[in-house]
Design an enzyme around this catalytic site. Structure first.
Site, PDB file in Angstrom:
ATOM      1  CD  GLN A 106      -2.852   1.377   2.266  1.00 26.19           C
ATOM      2  OE1 GLN A 106      -2.368   1.556   3.377  1.00 26.19           O
ATOM      3  NE2 GLN A 106      -4.152   1.331   2.045  1.00 26.19           N
ATOM      4  CE1 TYR A 201      -2.979   8.800   7.276  1.00 24.83           C
ATOM      5  CE2 TYR A 201      -4.283   7.010   6.376  1.00 24.83           C
ATOM      6  CZ  TYR A 201      -3.594   7.586   7.432  1.00 24.83           C
ATOM      7  OH  TYR A 201      -3.546   6.930   8.643  1.00 24.83           O
ATOM      8  NE  ARG A 249      -8.526  -0.176   2.552  1.00 26.19           N
ATOM      9  CZ  ARG A 249      -8.590  -0.335   3.867  1.00 26.19           C
ATOM     10  NH1 ARG A 249      -7.919   0.463   4.666  1.00 26.19           N
ATOM     11  NH2 ARG A 249      -9.301  -1.307   4.396  1.00 26.19           N
ATOM     12  N   GLY A 342      -9.261  -6.819   8.780  1.00 33.97           N
ATOM     13  CA  GLY A 342      -8.187  -6.089   9.456  1.00 33.97           C
ATOM     14  C   GLY A 342      -7.947  -6.569  10.861  1.00 33.97           C
ATOM     15  NE  ARG A 343     -11.403  -3.270  13.694  1.00 32.64           N
ATOM     16  CZ  ARG A 343     -12.602  -2.787  13.946  1.00 32.64           C
ATOM     17  NH1 ARG A 343     -12.806  -2.089  15.040  1.00 32.64           N
ATOM     18  NH2 ARG A 343     -13.600  -2.991  13.117  1.00 32.64           N
TER      19      ARG A 343
HETATM   20  C1  LIG Z   1      -4.097  -0.293  14.010  1.00 28.65           C
HETATM   21  C2  LIG Z   1      -4.692  -0.048  12.681  1.00 28.65           C
HETATM   22  C3  LIG Z   1      -3.874   0.346  11.637  1.00 28.65           C
HETATM   23  C4  LIG Z   1      -4.408   0.600  10.362  1.00 28.65           C
HETATM   24  N1  LIG Z   1      -3.580   0.939   9.316  1.00 28.65           N
HETATM   25  C5  LIG Z   1      -4.077   1.141   8.083  1.00 28.65           C
HETATM   26  C6  LIG Z   1      -3.221   1.425   6.977  1.00 28.65           C
HETATM   27  O1  LIG Z   1      -1.998   1.468   7.067  1.00 28.65           O
HETATM   28  N2  LIG Z   1      -3.807   1.647   5.770  1.00 28.65           N
HETATM   29  C7  LIG Z   1      -5.154   1.595   5.598  1.00 28.65           C
HETATM   30  O2  LIG Z   1      -5.633   1.812   4.483  1.00 28.65           O
HETATM   31  N3  LIG Z   1      -5.981   1.291   6.628  1.00 28.65           N
HETATM   32  C8  LIG Z   1      -5.475   1.057   7.847  1.00 28.65           C
HETATM   33  N4  LIG Z   1      -6.316   0.710   8.876  1.00 28.65           N
HETATM   34  C9  LIG Z   1      -7.747   0.461   8.604  1.00 28.65           C
HETATM   35  C10 LIG Z   1      -7.965  -1.030   8.357  1.00 28.65           C
HETATM   36  O3  LIG Z   1      -7.378  -1.432   7.132  1.00 28.65           O
HETATM   37  C11 LIG Z   1      -9.452  -1.373   8.296  1.00 28.65           C
HETATM   38  O4  LIG Z   1     -10.070  -0.523   7.369  1.00 28.65           O
HETATM   39  C12 LIG Z   1     -10.140  -1.228   9.659  1.00 28.65           C
HETATM   40  O5  LIG Z   1      -9.409  -1.877  10.663  1.00 28.65           O
HETATM   41  C13 LIG Z   1     -11.575  -1.783   9.603  1.00 28.65           C
HETATM   42  O6  LIG Z   1     -11.545  -3.130   9.195  1.00 28.65           O
HETATM   43  P1  LIG Z   1     -11.736  -4.348  10.264  1.00 28.65           P
HETATM   44  O7  LIG Z   1     -13.126  -4.160  10.834  1.00 28.65           O
HETATM   45  O8  LIG Z   1     -11.610  -5.597   9.460  1.00 28.65           O
HETATM   46  O9  LIG Z   1     -10.665  -4.189  11.288  1.00 28.65           O
HETATM   47  C14 LIG Z   1      -5.808   0.470  10.155  1.00 28.65           C
HETATM   48  C15 LIG Z   1      -6.627   0.073  11.212  1.00 28.65           C
HETATM   49  C16 LIG Z   1      -6.090  -0.195  12.460  1.00 28.65           C
HETATM   50  C17 LIG Z   1      -6.996  -0.649  13.574  1.00 28.65           C
END
Ligand SMILES: Cc1cc2nc3c(=O)[nH]c(=O)nc-3n(C[C@H](O)[C@H](O)[C@H](O)COP(=O)(O)O)c2cc1C
Length: 405
Positions: A106, A201, A249, A342-343
């Site tokens: 990314q 961003y 994205r 993600g999480r």
């Molecule tokens: C600790 C953390 C770091 C993240 N870093 C990024 C990132 O570098 N780039 C990005 O596009 N989204 C980032 N996100 C957003 C996640 O990609 C994702 O959209 C978000 O966690 C919701 O998805 P989930 O419900 O599956 O966790 C981050 C989220 C968290 C919690």
């Protein structure tokens, strides 16, 4: 396999690359690179561990592509700006590919929400229009995390100084910067890149009408607001060729506006999708914390569904997908072609194997601690996809010691 997950565990072709299933690891920033942005061996192990967990594809954490105009957004964020970064990432791509999983990098530019400590002395952050972010709380805001990172003093909320509008020449230069970063990513072994146009961003600051107040061809309508992101996709495609993956994205909310919504709701989403129909991206990626929550006043359809219809492109859907049934619902409802998780993957690197097994599992709720130090195995592992070794139990058939020399 658990019944009812047939779609989730079916193959998909994204650009020129075959994914063995529809589960993608969402980009997750950890701020665990060396101070100069070089990826570490620990990062290679972290990503390989998740590749072993049965994913269809990995998207890395947001990475800075150069050291210009406030691109780097976080301390200890990885970069793809130098030969050292390329060497560090090569270890990651090799470790992940050893599990047969594609991985894309990314690429991001922080714009007006780059941590001010990442700016050069005297440098002003850049964005779409002369604006100032209201600020936000970093993931490094607990005492324990501050201690782990050696941060002293108050750091409850990051505030950002006023940012200035980019000139058109700078927009073009930054698009080239993305392309140069993408070329280095391919050199490091990546299968493609994701362009970060979400979460607050720089490219988001252009796409969101709240932060883009321009009245040139880069602002004023959905078509103009996505022009910078499209330019980036175009330059990146030229740099990496037709066979590598490009995803873009998008989101409504951002790190400094967690409840943010697109003014115009679904009709804006439709216009964005339409304007991206001819973008040089193999897929769009919807980022959210709850994929069905569209925050729109003009209808209940989830936004990824609208983007998919309007753009005609495959869509990766993200946000609150924590069970197999959630993934299946996304895919069967027509909202998307792939799901990004993600999480759950911080604490449960075997998430794909877990949902496929259908076994009860001791879920660990998300904790920011795992961003820094994931609890790797939780005493359970689902190595169903480990390659079978061809070995002969007959000791006399074994290779002699020193056979490698
Ligand atoms: C600790 C953390 C770091 C993240 N870093 C990024 C990132 O570098 N780039 C990005 O596009 N989204 C980032 N996100 C957003 C996640 O990609 C994702 O959209 C978000 O966690 C919701 O998805 P989930 O419900 O599956 O966790 C981050 C989220 C968290 C919690």
């Amino acid at each position: 396999m658990t019944t009812g997950l047939a779609k989730t565990f079916s193959e998909f072709r994204l650009g020129g690359v075959r994914l063995k299933n529809r589960i993608v690891m969402a980009p997750l920033t950890r701020q665990c690179a060396e101070a100069d942005g070089t990826p570490t061996d620990e990062m290679a192990a972290y990503y390989a561990r998740r590749a072993r967990g049965g994913l269809g594809m990995i998207i890395t954490e947001g990475t800075f592509e150069n050291d210009e105009l406030g691109c780097a957004a976080y301390l200890n964020q990885p970069g793809i700006a130098t030969p050292r970064h390329v060497e560090g990432w090569r270890k990651v791509t090799e470790a992940v590919h050893a599990h047969g999983v594609p991985i894309i990098l990314q690429l991001m530019h922080g714009g007006r929400v780059s941590d001010p400590r990442c700016l050069h002395k005297g440098e002003q952050a850049v964005t779409a229009s002369d604006t100032q972010s209201p600020g936000w709380v970093l993931y490094t805001d607990t005492d324990e995390e501050k201690h782990n990172r050696g941060i002293t003093g108050d750091w409850p909320k990051v505030t950002f100084p006023p940012a200035r509008a980019l000139t058109k020449a700078e927009i073009s230069r930054l698009a080239d910067g993305f392309a140069e970063g993408a070329a280095r990513a391919v050199e490091a072994g990546f299968d493609g890149v994701e362009i970060h146009g979400a979460n607050g961003y720089l490219l988001y600051q252009f796409i969101h009408p709240k932060t883009n107040l321009r009245n040139d061809e880069y602002g004023g309508s959905a078509e103009n607001n996505v022009r910078f992101a499209k330019l980036v996709c175009e330059r990146v495609r030229k740099a990496i060729g037709p066979d590598k993956i490009i995803t873009l994205r998008l989101s409504q909310d951002g790190v400094d506006d967690f409840t943010g919504a697109w003014p115009g709701g679904l009709s804006y989403a439709r216009a964005v999708g339409k304007a991206l129909a001819d973008a040089e991206a193999d897929a769009l990626h919807w980022s959210s914390f709850a994929w069905k929550d569209n925050r729109a006043s003009d209808g209940a359809t989830p936004i990824p569904h609208v983007l998919r219809e309007a753009s005609g492109k495959p869509v990766i859907v993200n946000g609150g997908i924590s069970e197999g049934a959630h993934a299946e619902e996304v895919l069967n409802s027509g909202a998307g072609d792939l799901v990004a998780v993600g999480r759950p993957l911080f604490a449960h690197p075997d998430w794909p194997h877990i949902i496929r097994s259908g076994e009860a599992y001791d879920w660990t709720p998300f904790n920011r601690r795992y961003v820094i130090k994931p609890p790797n195995d939780l005493a359970m592992a689902y190595p169903s996809d480990l390659p079978r070794l061809e070995w002969n139990p007959d000791l006399s058939q074994r290779r002699k010691a020193g056979w490698m020399n």
